[in-house]
Motif scaffolding. Structure first.
Motif, short mmCIF file in Angstrom:
data_model
loop_
_atom_site.label_atom_id
_atom_site.label_comp_id
_atom_site.label_asym_id
_atom_site.label_seq_id
_atom_site.Cartn_x
_atom_site.Cartn_y
_atom_site.Cartn_z
N UNK A 51 0.91 -0.57 0.02
CA UNK A 51 0.27 0.04 -0.22
C UNK A 51 1.44 1.30 -0.11
N UNK A 52 0.31 2.34 0.45
CA UNK A 52 1.07 3.19 0.54
C UNK A 52 1.65 3.63 1.48
N UNK A 53 3.08 4.39 1.93
CA UNK A 53 3.62 4.48 2.71
C UNK A 53 2.80 5.06 3.75
N UNK A 54 3.47 4.69 4.55
CA UNK A 54 3.07 5.30 6.37
C UNK A 54 3.49 5.86 6.88
N UNK A 62 -6.89 3.87 5.21
CA UNK A 62 -6.85 2.27 4.41
C UNK A 62 -6.08 1.58 3.92
N UNK A 63 -5.45 3.19 3.08
CA UNK A 63 -4.80 2.49 1.67
C UNK A 63 -3.06 2.25 2.28
N UNK A 64 -2.95 2.83 3.91
CA UNK A 64 -1.07 2.69 4.05
C UNK A 64 -1.43 1.72 4.60
N UNK A 65 0.30 0.62 3.97
CA UNK A 65 1.42 -0.38 4.70
C UNK A 65 1.42 -0.86 6.05
N UNK A 66 0.77 -1.55 6.62
CA UNK A 66 1.17 -1.53 8.05
C UNK A 66 3.02 -1.90 8.36
N UNK A 67 3.21 -1.16 9.44
CA UNK A 67 5.07 -0.80 9.14
C UNK A 67 4.91 -2.03 9.97
#
Length: 142
Positions: A51-54, A62-67
């Motif tokens: 997904x997108x950078x966090x 909802x579009x972010x990647x889990x870091x």
């Protein structure tokens, strides 16, 4: 989930565990690296799709990647690096002292294991009250 990456992670972990059970420290070292890479791939696969950078405000939640899985993999890489360095030092020292890097049998451990086996098969193993090992405790009949 990507089935190919799951199979790769399983194969790496399986080969790593197999090599960890060898006597040669070089094979143990390679097994540790394979197992570590397999676990890292499994962690990244389990984190979900990219997904997108966090960064706060860069995209919706909802579009972010889990870091967290990325942080776990980074931590695992650092721990593996330290363990590999330790194993390399042990293998080098073993090579200097003995000319090979095979792990020797511990004679004290073998002696303790033999004493435990002898005690488990001795006649006094099942004695609790001074009777024979096969005697059952008598019950007061009513």
């Amino acid at each position: 989930m990507n089935l190919t990456l799951l199979l790769v992670a399983g194969a790496l972990a399986g080969c790593g565990v197999y090599l960890l059970l060898e006597r040669s420290l070089t094979r143990v070292l390679v097994g540790l690296v394979l197992l570590s890479n397999g676990v890292n791939v499994a962690l990244l696969v389990s984190s979900g799709p990219a997904g997108e950078a966090a960064f706060y405000g860069s995209a919706s939640i909802d579009e972010m990647t889990d870091p967290l899985p990325q942080a776990l993999v980074l931590t695992a890489i650092v721990i593996t690096l330290g363990t590999v360095a330790f194993l390399l030092a042990m293998a080098h020292r073993s090579w200097q002292l003995t000319g090979h890097d095979d792990v020797q049998d511990d004679t004290e451990d073998a002696r303790i294991r033999q004493l435990a086996d002898d005690d488990a098969t001795s006649d006094s193993y099942g004695l609790t009250t001074g009777g024979e090992p096969d005697d059952e405790p008598e019950e007061d009949g009513a």
